[in-house]
Design an enzyme around this catalytic site. Sequence first.
Site, PDB file in Angstrom:
ATOM      1  N   ASP A  63       0.852  -1.194   0.000  1.00 39.86           N
ATOM      2  CA  ASP A  63       0.000   0.000   0.000  1.00 39.86           C
ATOM      3  C   ASP A  63       0.892   1.251   0.000  1.00 39.86           C
ATOM      4  OD1 ASP A  63       0.961  -0.470   2.614  1.00 39.86           O
ATOM      5  OD2 ASP A  63      -0.654   0.698   3.501  1.00 39.86           O
TER       6      ASP A  63
ATOM      7  N   HIS B 215       1.658  -9.104  -2.868  1.00 43.72           N
ATOM      8  CA  HIS B 215       0.588  -8.109  -2.793  1.00 43.72           C
ATOM      9  C   HIS B 215       1.250  -6.732  -2.854  1.00 43.72           C
ATOM     10  CE1 HIS B 215      -3.294  -6.427  -1.619  1.00 43.72           C
ATOM     11  NE2 HIS B 215      -2.614  -5.609  -0.821  1.00 43.72           N
TER      12      HIS B 215
ATOM     13  N   ASP C 292       1.374 -17.850  -3.442  1.00 46.10           N
ATOM     14  CA  ASP C 292       1.983 -16.737  -4.180  1.00 46.10           C
ATOM     15  C   ASP C 292       0.913 -16.065  -5.034  1.00 46.10           C
ATOM     16  OD1 ASP C 292       3.785 -14.957  -5.158  1.00 46.10           O
ATOM     17  OD2 ASP C 292       4.931 -16.402  -6.340  1.00 46.10           O
TER      18      ASP C 292
ATOM     19  N   GLU D 274       2.101 -10.151   1.381  1.00 45.77           N
ATOM     20  CA  GLU D 274       2.488  -8.763   1.157  1.00 45.77           C
ATOM     21  C   GLU D 274       3.997  -8.626   1.384  1.00 45.77           C
ATOM     22  OE1 GLU D 274      -0.212  -5.946   2.901  1.00 45.77           O
ATOM     23  OE2 GLU D 274       0.799  -4.240   1.959  1.00 45.77           O
TER      24      GLU D 274
HETATM   25  O1  9MR Z   1       2.442  -6.175   9.825  1.00 45.14           O
HETATM   26  C1  9MR Z   1       1.137  -5.835  10.288  1.00 45.14           C
HETATM   27  C2  9MR Z   1       0.597  -6.993  11.072  1.00 45.14           C
HETATM   28  O2  9MR Z   1       1.378  -7.215  12.227  1.00 45.14           O
HETATM   29  C3  9MR Z   1      -0.865  -6.749  11.432  1.00 45.14           C
HETATM   30  O3  9MR Z   1      -1.381  -7.895  12.047  1.00 45.14           O
HETATM   31  C4  9MR Z   1      -1.649  -6.414  10.157  1.00 45.14           C
HETATM   32  C5  9MR Z   1      -3.121  -6.159  10.410  1.00 45.14           C
HETATM   33  O4  9MR Z   1      -3.304  -5.040  11.185  1.00 45.14           O
HETATM   34  O5  9MR Z   1      -1.085  -5.282   9.541  1.00 45.14           O
HETATM   35  C6  9MR Z   1       0.240  -5.473   9.124  1.00 45.14           C
HETATM   36  O6  9MR Z   1       0.726  -4.282   8.589  1.00 45.14           O
HETATM   37  C7  9MR Z   1       0.203  -3.841   7.363  1.00 45.14           C
HETATM   38  C8  9MR Z   1      -0.179  -2.384   7.558  1.00 45.14           C
HETATM   39  O7  9MR Z   1      -1.233  -2.273   8.450  1.00 45.14           O
HETATM   40  C9  9MR Z   1      -0.496  -1.678   6.253  1.00 45.14           C
HETATM   41  N1  9MR Z   1       0.550  -1.868   5.286  1.00 45.14           N
HETATM   42  C10 9MR Z   1       0.867  -3.258   5.035  1.00 45.14           C
HETATM   43  C11 9MR Z   1       1.296  -3.940   6.300  1.00 45.14           C
HETATM   44  C12 9MR Z   1       1.744  -5.377   6.033  1.00 45.14           C
HETATM   45  O8  9MR Z   1       0.675  -6.198   5.686  1.00 45.14           O
END
Ligand code: 9MR
Length: 604
Positions: free
Chosen positions: A184, A529, A577, A586
Amino acid sequence: MRPILAVAVALLAGSAVAIPPPLPIHLNQIGFTPGDTKTAIVWGGSAPLEWVLVDAGGREVKRGKARVFGPDAASGAEVQRIDFSDVRLPGEGYRLVVGGSRSDPFAIRDGIYASLAKDALAFFYHQRAGVPIDARLVGAAWARPAGHPREVAKCFAGRDERGSEWPGCGYALDVTGGWYDAGDHGKYVVNGGISLWTLLNAHERRPAAFGDGSLKLPAAGNRVGDLLDEARFEMDFLLRMQIADEVRARVPAGAPKPAKAGKPAWETEPADFADIDAGGMAHQKVADRNWTGLPMPPQDDPEERLLYPPTTAATLNLAATAAQCARIWREVDQAFAARCRAAAERAWRAAKRNPQIYATNSFTGSGGYGDGDVSDEFYWAAAELFATTGAAEYRDAVLQSPHFHTELREPGWPSTATLGTITLATARNGLPKAEVDRLRSAIVAAADRFLADEKDNGYGIPYVASGYPWGSNSSLLNRAMLLGLAHDFTGVAKYRAGVVAAMDYVLGRNPLGQSYVSGYGARPLMHPHHRFWAPSLDPKLPGPPPGVLSGGPNSTAMSDDVAKKMRGCAPQRCWVDDIHAYSMNEVAINWNAPLFWVAAWLDS
Ligand code: 9MR
């Protein structure tokens, strides 16, 4: 030396294995350095399988019997372990042969992690916001115009997802630059903090590595090391997220309230709104008002960019990294070091004044990074400030923190105490030697616990056997960082072997036979992702550049539509994947950072 075919036939004839060939054989798909432990995993029953190591010409190099581990909950397979550590002869194209199966080819040679370390660091250049990504540096496929080139953002105002009304603020901040968090385009101070710290810690450990001109960066040739150039790009951004002195904000202040009836206990309600002096605090994030679809190259993002309310956690992330900056840049750019120090001390004071301003996770369009316990962030920031300034206030905060004495765990964005302990155990500071030694022993003790975990999972990795979290690959690599430090402190070989086991897993020694790193191994990550590296959605877009780490198996928060269909999978197999699998596949700055740290460590 016998030709491979004869070996395979002989093995088949004598084999008592129930599983029909091909037997999966899983190992690090790039290979091994000559002196390191060399382990492979083969699926098989209770009778030890015979294995043969052959060279590129199919000639037998060594043979032996695998060691039976048996049924393994972490992988959902019945496995045996192959150890051929004593083969040290450099070569390319080695393979293991078991029954009728061959492993992927791999190398034994020195310097096997050199390019991975550089590529893992180059990831951060690719993730840069606000500047064009230059074709001359990354190649035409990965070049793109600047995303969010003049990012002057106002504060979120109005109603959030839970119905709370936010008043906004009377200013806009120029927060251009920094790294996009992940797939993102949010830029989060909380997660930026641990990512930047990890890069800077690699620098503090080995300042001469990744010097000027070692990477392909716009600033190469400026006589400043390239790792520092990349790190400063994020530091500059974090500094921009700090609020001017004596600015008031209206935010939920204090401990969260219990969850509403019928809601799970952890879904607490935010505290009541109050007016605070937010001067010196950092905004939690700058991000899109609404989630964008995929694909979405950053330069095409149509959403409004907004600052989200300041939090204590973000403020302490700024304090910690700016303090780290102040001591590192002292030797490089004194004016910048002084700016960092002033920002760090201002952030510390702001956090002390406002110790309970928590993120509410109630805005759509970006991730939350909400954290209801900031005692570890206070300790981390105090440790960094103490190491940098030696001031009594920070020393006292360190000594009085419970985190100065509690057992260490692998760090992560919500649990940063270990970062502070690593700094106190390694950077020069005013603690008595006995205390530094105690902290080093605590790191070694954590490493021993991680090594003990190798006995509980078939693939022999220094990680838990169940409950794989979001970004599990980074949790494993953060453990590997501690194992690397334990090796630095003690010189004992088992700790390096633990680091190798973690990296082996990430590069293919796992039940999916998957290299979770793009560009490395026979079956590398292809479809993370990501809104720009998205060829499965638009063939004109590039895949990931080499050296990008997938978050990896997630058996505990399987929230995307792909993951929902996979529930019940063995922890290490909860991954695919697929670009849509955001909870498993991601990429993120706080995940590539330990990949870089560990690859650089293995290469040193
Ligand atoms: O790494 C984060 C993980 O520990 C959390 O459980 C998750 C859900 O809140 O979010 C992950 O972080 C994401 C972030 O909120 C937005 N950008 C992508 C991050 C990786 O997925």
